[in-house]
Design an enzyme around this catalytic site. Sequence first.
Site, PDB file in Angstrom:
ATOM      1  N   PHE A  58      -9.575  -7.686  -1.038  1.00 33.65           N
ATOM      2  CA  PHE A  58      -8.195  -8.159  -1.179  1.00 33.65           C
ATOM      3  C   PHE A  58      -7.329  -7.088  -1.850  1.00 33.65           C
ATOM      4  O   PHE A  58      -7.340  -5.944  -1.434  1.00 33.65           O
ATOM      5  CB  PHE A  58      -8.168  -9.499  -1.929  1.00 33.65           C
ATOM      6  CG  PHE A  58      -8.719 -10.638  -1.116  1.00 33.65           C
ATOM      7  CD1 PHE A  58      -7.945 -11.295  -0.173  1.00 33.65           C
ATOM      8  CD2 PHE A  58     -10.045 -11.041  -1.262  1.00 33.65           C
ATOM      9  CE1 PHE A  58      -8.456 -12.340   0.596  1.00 33.65           C
ATOM     10  CE2 PHE A  58     -10.570 -12.078  -0.496  1.00 33.65           C
ATOM     11  CZ  PHE A  58      -9.770 -12.727   0.428  1.00 33.65           C
ATOM     12  N   SER A  59      -6.577  -7.449  -2.891  1.00 35.39           N
ATOM     13  CA  SER A  59      -5.576  -6.527  -3.442  1.00 35.39           C
ATOM     14  C   SER A  59      -6.162  -5.359  -4.217  1.00 35.39           C
ATOM     15  O   SER A  59      -5.420  -4.445  -4.588  1.00 35.39           O
ATOM     16  CB  SER A  59      -4.591  -7.283  -4.328  1.00 35.39           C
ATOM     17  OG  SER A  59      -3.721  -8.065  -3.538  1.00 35.39           O
ATOM     18  N   THR A  60      -7.460  -5.362  -4.444  1.00 37.30           N
ATOM     19  CA  THR A  60      -8.070  -4.149  -4.996  1.00 37.30           C
ATOM     20  C   THR A  60      -7.816  -2.974  -4.060  1.00 37.30           C
ATOM     21  O   THR A  60      -7.801  -1.818  -4.488  1.00 37.30           O
ATOM     22  CB  THR A  60      -9.571  -4.392  -5.241  1.00 37.30           C
ATOM     23  OG1 THR A  60      -9.703  -5.473  -6.178  1.00 37.30           O
ATOM     24  CG2 THR A  60     -10.252  -3.181  -5.838  1.00 37.30           C
ATOM     25  N   LYS A  93      -5.009  -2.164  -2.947  1.00 37.48           N
ATOM     26  CA  LYS A  93      -3.742  -1.521  -3.309  1.00 37.48           C
ATOM     27  C   LYS A  93      -3.947  -0.252  -4.131  1.00 37.48           C
ATOM     28  O   LYS A  93      -3.145   0.686  -4.048  1.00 37.48           O
ATOM     29  CB  LYS A  93      -2.849  -2.504  -4.086  1.00 37.48           C
ATOM     30  CG  LYS A  93      -2.282  -3.636  -3.251  1.00 37.48           C
ATOM     31  CD  LYS A  93      -1.369  -4.525  -4.088  1.00 37.48           C
ATOM     32  CE  LYS A  93      -0.682  -5.603  -3.250  1.00 37.48           C
ATOM     33  NZ  LYS A  93      -1.618  -6.642  -2.778  1.00 37.48           N
ATOM     34  N   TYR A 105       5.766  -9.446  -6.967  1.00 34.86           N
ATOM     35  CA  TYR A 105       4.566  -8.919  -6.326  1.00 34.86           C
ATOM     36  C   TYR A 105       4.680  -8.981  -4.804  1.00 34.86           C
ATOM     37  O   TYR A 105       4.783 -10.064  -4.216  1.00 34.86           O
ATOM     38  CB  TYR A 105       3.371  -9.737  -6.804  1.00 34.86           C
ATOM     39  CG  TYR A 105       2.021  -9.198  -6.456  1.00 34.86           C
ATOM     40  CD1 TYR A 105       1.678  -7.875  -6.707  1.00 34.86           C
ATOM     41  CD2 TYR A 105       1.053 -10.033  -5.905  1.00 34.86           C
ATOM     42  CE1 TYR A 105       0.421  -7.392  -6.419  1.00 34.86           C
ATOM     43  CE2 TYR A 105      -0.219  -9.573  -5.611  1.00 34.86           C
ATOM     44  CZ  TYR A 105      -0.535  -8.254  -5.873  1.00 34.86           C
ATOM     45  OH  TYR A 105      -1.794  -7.788  -5.585  1.00 34.86           O
TER      46      TYR A 105
END
Length: 384
Positions: free
Chosen positions: A67-69, A71, A157
């Site tokens: 997921f957002s890791t 980014k 976000y």
Amino acid sequence: MTTVHGHADDGFGEVADAFEENFRSRGELGAAFCLYVDGVPRVDLWAGVANNRTGRSWDERTLALVFSTTKGATAICVAQLVQDGLLSYDDPVAKHWPEFAAAGKSSITVDQVMSHQAGLIGVEGAITFDEIMAVTPVVESLQRQAPEWPPGSAHGYHALTYGWLAGELVARVDRRRIGRYFADEVAAPLGLDFWIGLPQSEEDRVARLRNSPLPTDPAELERMAEVMGPGTNVHRAVWLDGRLTLAGENHFNSRAVHATEMPAANGITDARSLARMYAATIGEVEGVRLLDRATMNAARTQRVVGPDRTLVDDTRFGAGFWLHHESTPMIQDGSFGHPGAGGSLGYANPELGIGYGYVMNQMGGSVTGDPRTIALNDAVVACL
């Protein structure tokens, strides 16, 4: 009792104990953890079940969607372009992507996009799941949209749009799509098992995500609906108004989502690669360093802190990196990286010399304050 595989060097036994305790008392299903210290892997552990439907074990080759890791990996790509003098955080995005100037966006800077200040948290208009997977329709929609607030006046976000905005910026500057750029400039030099757009050949290595159970308390369910339900900014930013979902047949378990380029949310990797990547942002790992000290410090410098228009909480960001904050599960100020929905986490701390990677398939309830990573953080501090 879950058998833990891998190694923890002398002096890091408390980290192994915390990892094992996650399975005993914190609901872990399958997971891996890795810690680099001064460019050397000191802890590398894995355990549990990779697929709760088939019973397949989590082994040394298992990969997880983080997921957002993701980014943080995207932020590293942009920082490398800055380091190479091809891009500046102060540049207007439209300098490199002229179509982006439409609808009052000509003054939005790279810095504002990377720190969630651009006011483009959702994708407007009718767009289908297949069009999202194709990427180009999303990019074209974003370049037509007007910002929802004066850019730079607030932050919210950009849970998914961050990745497509940054990815298109990389493509305009470098002429390679971000999945290719990341593979060539980050993953290959370090020998990482990490993809933004997973090849079919690696699909059978991916762990199956298991959703966190819904709360049974009616008041808690009502609160969830208020924060995350239809019409909220979370629903618009994270689920694109319901076009993506974790419910039922979780889209993030699908081959379509694994294969596309969603540089904010579909990175697939292992803990070893996450930790190694972050270790190489703060020092050399077998002769490879991704960011020089000046670029690393610029990227981790705080841009925004305070109320977040999307997450209904305080957040703190650098140039694409989530920074240490009281609600953020990282070790001490100076840490930079990114958590992911469900619990995954990767970050670095140059003062301590650490690169940290944790991946799992049992979804937790928050991107901040997951008890599994808090326990691992505490153990790392104790060992250091």
